[in-house]
Enzyme design. Structure first.
Site, PDB file in Angstrom:
ATOM      1  N   ASP A   1       0.811  -1.220  -0.200  1.00  0.00           N
ATOM      2  CA  ASP A   1       0.084  -0.051  -0.054  1.00  0.00           C
ATOM      3  C   ASP A   1       0.659   0.945   0.014  1.00  0.00           C
ATOM      4  O   ASP A   1       1.385   1.411   0.650  1.00  0.00           O
ATOM      5  CB  ASP A   1      -0.807  -0.095   1.359  1.00  0.00           C
ATOM      6  CG  ASP A   1      -1.590   1.448   1.556  1.00  0.00           C
ATOM      7  OD1 ASP A   1      -1.866   2.248   0.287  1.00  0.00           O
ATOM      8  OD2 ASP A   1      -1.599   2.187   2.801  1.00  0.00           O
TER       9      ASP A   1
ATOM     10  N   GLU B   1      -3.468   3.816  -2.527  1.00  0.00           N
ATOM     11  CA  GLU B   1      -3.546   3.913  -1.520  1.00  0.00           C
ATOM     12  C   GLU B   1      -5.205   4.113  -1.279  1.00  0.00           C
ATOM     13  O   GLU B   1      -5.831   3.419  -0.472  1.00  0.00           O
ATOM     14  CB  GLU B   1      -2.898   4.846  -0.844  1.00  0.00           C
ATOM     15  CG  GLU B   1      -3.622   4.053   1.017  1.00  0.00           C
ATOM     16  CD  GLU B   1      -2.952   5.586   2.092  1.00  0.00           C
ATOM     17  OE1 GLU B   1      -2.605   3.731   3.399  1.00  0.00           O
ATOM     18  OE2 GLU B   1      -2.182   6.275   2.088  1.00  0.00           O
ATOM     19  N   GLU B   2      -6.084   4.906  -1.803  1.00  0.00           N
ATOM     20  CA  GLU B   2      -7.539   5.786  -1.478  1.00  0.00           C
ATOM     21  C   GLU B   2      -7.907   4.478  -2.497  1.00  0.00           C
ATOM     22  O   GLU B   2      -9.282   4.436  -1.700  1.00  0.00           O
ATOM     23  CB  GLU B   2      -7.526   6.907  -1.880  1.00  0.00           C
ATOM     24  CG  GLU B   2      -6.902   8.213  -1.333  1.00  0.00           C
ATOM     25  CD  GLU B   2      -5.598   8.707  -1.565  1.00  0.00           C
ATOM     26  OE1 GLU B   2      -4.942   9.535  -0.711  1.00  0.00           O
ATOM     27  OE2 GLU B   2      -5.025   7.936  -2.356  1.00  0.00           O
TER      28      GLU B   2
ATOM     29  N   ASN C   1       0.273   6.800   2.775  1.00  0.00           N
ATOM     30  CA  ASN C   1       0.847   8.514   2.864  1.00  0.00           C
ATOM     31  C   ASN C   1       1.531   8.336   4.486  1.00  0.00           C
ATOM     32  O   ASN C   1       0.638   7.273   5.071  1.00  0.00           O
ATOM     33  CB  ASN C   1      -0.897   9.594   3.453  1.00  0.00           C
ATOM     34  CG  ASN C   1      -0.212  10.613   3.840  1.00  0.00           C
ATOM     35  OD1 ASN C   1      -0.040  11.145   4.963  1.00  0.00           O
ATOM     36  ND2 ASN C   1      -0.666  11.690   3.422  1.00  0.00           N
TER      37      ASN C   1
END
Length: 261
Positions: free
Chosen positions: A32, A50-51, A35
């Site tokens: 992943d 990631e989102e 952040n």
């Protein structure tokens, strides 16, 4: 990165996977591209790697509640992650494509690790490379620590152009650093390039380094101290040239010993 330069573990097999995405790598430890605050902008409109992963595997959202800001030596391992939705596109083109077909699967390992933000010239400094290697070691383990509980081989590492979007990372350099850390952890690498031309040449470079039986330490020494010479997509060429010089020097020394004998 002197500690890595002493590592005699051989580079693990690296396979470039042109189709699919990281989430399709069954029974792998899936990256992943996080952040430092896990989940990134998933709850406020972000639509990058990631989102998207958190959106199609919403159980991951629990990590936002439980996990604090990651420090440079930390990563977050999420286990039993299932994908509930398929998707198309990326960024503003991201869209749901219906339910995932294999939601009954037992779940995967997803490891959240945040790359150095900012890119630029500083990413080629030894200190910056060491920071990335420390982060990767936290995500992947180290040697025997990465082995499965049943004594089997460690799960491969499914990854791609980590930190090479808005974070400004050099895809070729990041690929080599990820390969070093995975090899030290005795994990094969499944690399998903997503069609990005900035990683062009990875398959050929990997084939050459594997045929040479390159070790983690040799690759670390080939990268150390090179600084700006690695910039502008030259990391593969710099490494291959450094290893060629090392091989030539070894051959000369061997020839000299034979003469003395």
């Amino acid at each position: 990165i002197s500690a890595w330069a002493e590592c005699d573990a051989p580079l693990s097999p690296l396979r470039v996977v042109d189709a699919g995405g990281i989430e399709s790598a069954a029974r792998a430890r899936q990256a992943d591209f996080a952040n430092e605050y896990v989940g990134g902008g998933v709850l406020c409109g972000g639509c990058v790697q990631e989102e998207i992963r958190f959106a199609v595997s919403p159980e991951c959202l629990v990590a936002i509640l439980l996990c604090a800001r990651m420090r440079d030596h930390e990563a977050i391992l999420l286990q039993g992650v299932r994908q509930f939705a398929k998707y198309t596109g990326y960024g503003y083109a991201f869209a749901c494509a219906g339910p995932a077909e294999d939601r009954a699967r037992g779940g995967e390992e997803v490891v959240a690790l945040d790359a150095l933000m900012g890119g630029g010239a500083r990413q080629y400094d030894d200190g910056a490379m060491l920071r990335e290697l420390r982060k990767l070691r936290a995500a992947l383990g180290d040697g025997g620590d990465a082995a499965r509980a049943d004594g089997g081989a460690a799960a491969p590492f499914a990854t791609g152009n980590w930190g090479c979007g808005v974070f400004g990372g050099d895809a070729r350099l990041k690929a080599l650093l990820q390969w070093m850390a995975a090899s030290r952890a005795r994990r094969d690498v499944l690399y998903y390039p997503f069609g990005d031309p900035k990683i062009e040449g990875l398959r050929e470079t990997a084939d050459r380094l594997l045929a040479r039986r390159t070790t983690v330490g040799e690759l670390a020494r080939a990268l150390a101290g090179k600084g700006a010479a690695l910039a502008d997509g030259r990391a593969f060429d710099v490494v291959l040239a450094a290893l060629a010089r090392a091989d030539a020097q070894t051959q000369q020394q061997s020839a000299a010993r034979n003469v003395l004998d």
